[in-house]
Scaffold this motif. Structure first.
Motif, PDB file in Angstrom:
ATOM      1  N   ARG A  31     -41.088 -26.280 -39.663  1.00 36.38           N
ATOM      2  CA  ARG A  31     -41.383 -27.501 -39.403  1.00 36.38           C
ATOM      3  C   ARG A  31     -41.127 -27.986 -38.088  1.00 36.38           C
ATOM      4  O   ARG A  31     -41.762 -28.424 -37.159  1.00 36.38           O
ATOM      5  CB  ARG A  31     -40.775 -28.716 -40.182  1.00 36.38           C
ATOM      6  CG  ARG A  31     -41.837 -29.326 -41.125  1.00 36.38           C
ATOM      7  CD  ARG A  31     -41.586 -30.566 -41.674  1.00 36.38           C
ATOM      8  NE  ARG A  31     -40.993 -29.933 -43.199  1.00 36.38           N
ATOM      9  CZ  ARG A  31     -40.076 -30.301 -43.825  1.00 36.38           C
ATOM     10  NH1 ARG A  31     -38.808 -31.162 -43.387  1.00 36.38           N
ATOM     11  NH2 ARG A  31     -39.893 -29.731 -45.183  1.00 36.38           N
ATOM     12  N   GLN A  34     -43.209 -25.866 -35.440  1.00 36.34           N
ATOM     13  CA  GLN A  34     -44.505 -26.316 -35.348  1.00 36.34           C
ATOM     14  C   GLN A  34     -44.463 -27.919 -34.406  1.00 36.34           C
ATOM     15  O   GLN A  34     -45.464 -27.830 -33.852  1.00 36.34           O
ATOM     16  CB  GLN A  34     -45.145 -26.549 -37.023  1.00 36.34           C
ATOM     17  CG  GLN A  34     -46.564 -26.973 -37.000  1.00 36.34           C
ATOM     18  CD  GLN A  34     -47.343 -25.701 -36.244  1.00 36.34           C
ATOM     19  OE1 GLN A  34     -47.202 -24.715 -36.470  1.00 36.34           O
ATOM     20  NE2 GLN A  34     -48.515 -26.287 -35.503  1.00 36.34           N
ATOM     21  N   GLU A  35     -43.671 -28.415 -34.657  1.00 40.13           N
ATOM     22  CA  GLU A  35     -43.342 -29.692 -34.115  1.00 40.13           C
ATOM     23  C   GLU A  35     -43.274 -29.536 -32.493  1.00 40.13           C
ATOM     24  O   GLU A  35     -43.917 -30.026 -31.723  1.00 40.13           O
ATOM     25  CB  GLU A  35     -42.339 -30.558 -34.748  1.00 40.13           C
ATOM     26  CG  GLU A  35     -42.185 -32.022 -34.046  1.00 40.13           C
ATOM     27  CD  GLU A  35     -41.155 -32.968 -34.837  1.00 40.13           C
ATOM     28  OE1 GLU A  35     -41.139 -34.015 -34.532  1.00 40.13           O
ATOM     29  OE2 GLU A  35     -40.258 -32.471 -35.665  1.00 40.13           O
ATOM     30  N   ARG A  37     -44.180 -26.820 -31.092  1.00 39.14           N
ATOM     31  CA  ARG A  37     -45.523 -26.303 -30.462  1.00 39.14           C
ATOM     32  C   ARG A  37     -46.484 -27.414 -30.453  1.00 39.14           C
ATOM     33  O   ARG A  37     -47.141 -27.360 -29.275  1.00 39.14           O
ATOM     34  CB  ARG A  37     -46.123 -25.234 -31.494  1.00 39.14           C
ATOM     35  CG  ARG A  37     -45.243 -23.687 -31.508  1.00 39.14           C
ATOM     36  CD  ARG A  37     -45.875 -23.058 -32.301  1.00 39.14           C
ATOM     37  NE  ARG A  37     -45.310 -21.807 -32.425  1.00 39.14           N
ATOM     38  CZ  ARG A  37     -45.474 -21.127 -33.384  1.00 39.14           C
ATOM     39  NH1 ARG A  37     -45.975 -21.159 -34.506  1.00 39.14           N
ATOM     40  NH2 ARG A  37     -44.742 -19.846 -33.393  1.00 39.14           N
ATOM     41  N   ASP A  38     -46.593 -28.355 -30.966  1.00 37.39           N
ATOM     42  CA  ASP A  38     -47.555 -29.328 -31.131  1.00 37.39           C
ATOM     43  C   ASP A  38     -47.341 -30.455 -30.133  1.00 37.39           C
ATOM     44  O   ASP A  38     -48.213 -30.983 -29.682  1.00 37.39           O
ATOM     45  CB  ASP A  38     -47.558 -30.075 -32.460  1.00 37.39           C
ATOM     46  CG  ASP A  38     -48.401 -28.992 -33.658  1.00 37.39           C
ATOM     47  OD1 ASP A  38     -48.977 -27.827 -33.163  1.00 37.39           O
ATOM     48  OD2 ASP A  38     -48.444 -29.452 -34.763  1.00 37.39           O
ATOM     49  N   ARG A  39     -46.074 -30.980 -30.074  1.00 38.01           N
ATOM     50  CA  ARG A  39     -45.643 -32.059 -29.340  1.00 38.01           C
ATOM     51  C   ARG A  39     -44.426 -31.763 -28.277  1.00 38.01           C
ATOM     52  O   ARG A  39     -44.179 -32.528 -27.335  1.00 38.01           O
ATOM     53  CB  ARG A  39     -45.106 -33.084 -30.422  1.00 38.01           C
ATOM     54  CG  ARG A  39     -46.090 -33.356 -31.450  1.00 38.01           C
ATOM     55  CD  ARG A  39     -45.342 -34.604 -32.421  1.00 38.01           C
ATOM     56  NE  ARG A  39     -46.044 -34.797 -33.678  1.00 38.01           N
ATOM     57  CZ  ARG A  39     -45.742 -35.188 -34.620  1.00 38.01           C
ATOM     58  NH1 ARG A  39     -44.349 -35.543 -34.710  1.00 38.01           N
ATOM     59  NH2 ARG A  39     -46.625 -35.032 -35.580  1.00 38.01           N
ATOM     60  N   TYR A  42     -38.782 -31.957 -31.008  1.00 35.83           N
ATOM     61  CA  TYR A  42     -38.106 -31.574 -32.412  1.00 35.83           C
ATOM     62  C   TYR A  42     -37.611 -32.685 -33.191  1.00 35.83           C
ATOM     63  O   TYR A  42     -36.164 -32.854 -33.524  1.00 35.83           O
ATOM     64  CB  TYR A  42     -37.034 -30.471 -32.331  1.00 35.83           C
ATOM     65  CG  TYR A  42     -36.102 -30.376 -31.207  1.00 35.83           C
ATOM     66  CD1 TYR A  42     -34.928 -31.000 -31.676  1.00 35.83           C
ATOM     67  CD2 TYR A  42     -36.225 -30.087 -30.035  1.00 35.83           C
ATOM     68  CE1 TYR A  42     -33.793 -31.110 -30.741  1.00 35.83           C
ATOM     69  CE2 TYR A  42     -35.362 -30.277 -28.950  1.00 35.83           C
ATOM     70  CZ  TYR A  42     -34.196 -30.708 -29.412  1.00 35.83           C
ATOM     71  OH  TYR A  42     -33.062 -30.552 -28.471  1.00 35.83           O
TER      72      TYR A  42
END
Length: 93
Positions: A31, A34-35, A37-39, A42
């Motif tokens: 998670r 992914q976080e 990478r996306d935003r 963390y």
């Protein structure tokens, strides 16, 4: 793992707990990746760490309160015993 072994020497119980902890850690890391990478942040990991720290603090406060209450009960029991002895002495006189 060491804490688990001390808390519960049951091997099968420890294996289940270790596997559950491992799975939870893996999920949290995935998670977090992914976080990031996306935003580019963390926040989930930070939130989990804050929750764990708060939980530990509450647990320590609870243990401290329990010890205080236990000490108070012991003191009250001693006082009661002394009062009963004093009362028995008074009745004998």
């Amino acid at each position: 793992l060491v804490r688990s072994l001390k808390d519960n020497p049951n091997i099968s119980g420890n294996l289940i707990k270790v596997q559950r902890d491992r799975t939870e850690l893996n999920d949290n890391l995935l998670r977090c990746i992914q976080e990031i990478r996306d935003r580019g942040k963390y926040a989930t990991l930070t939130h989990k760490v804050d929750e764990e720290n708060n939980s530990k603090i509450r647990f320590q406060q609870l243990k401290s309160r329990e010890k205080g209450l236990s000490d108070a009960v012991i003191k009250l029991q001693q006082t009661l015993k002394e009062e009963q002895q004093t009362f028995q002495q008074t009745l004998k006189e």
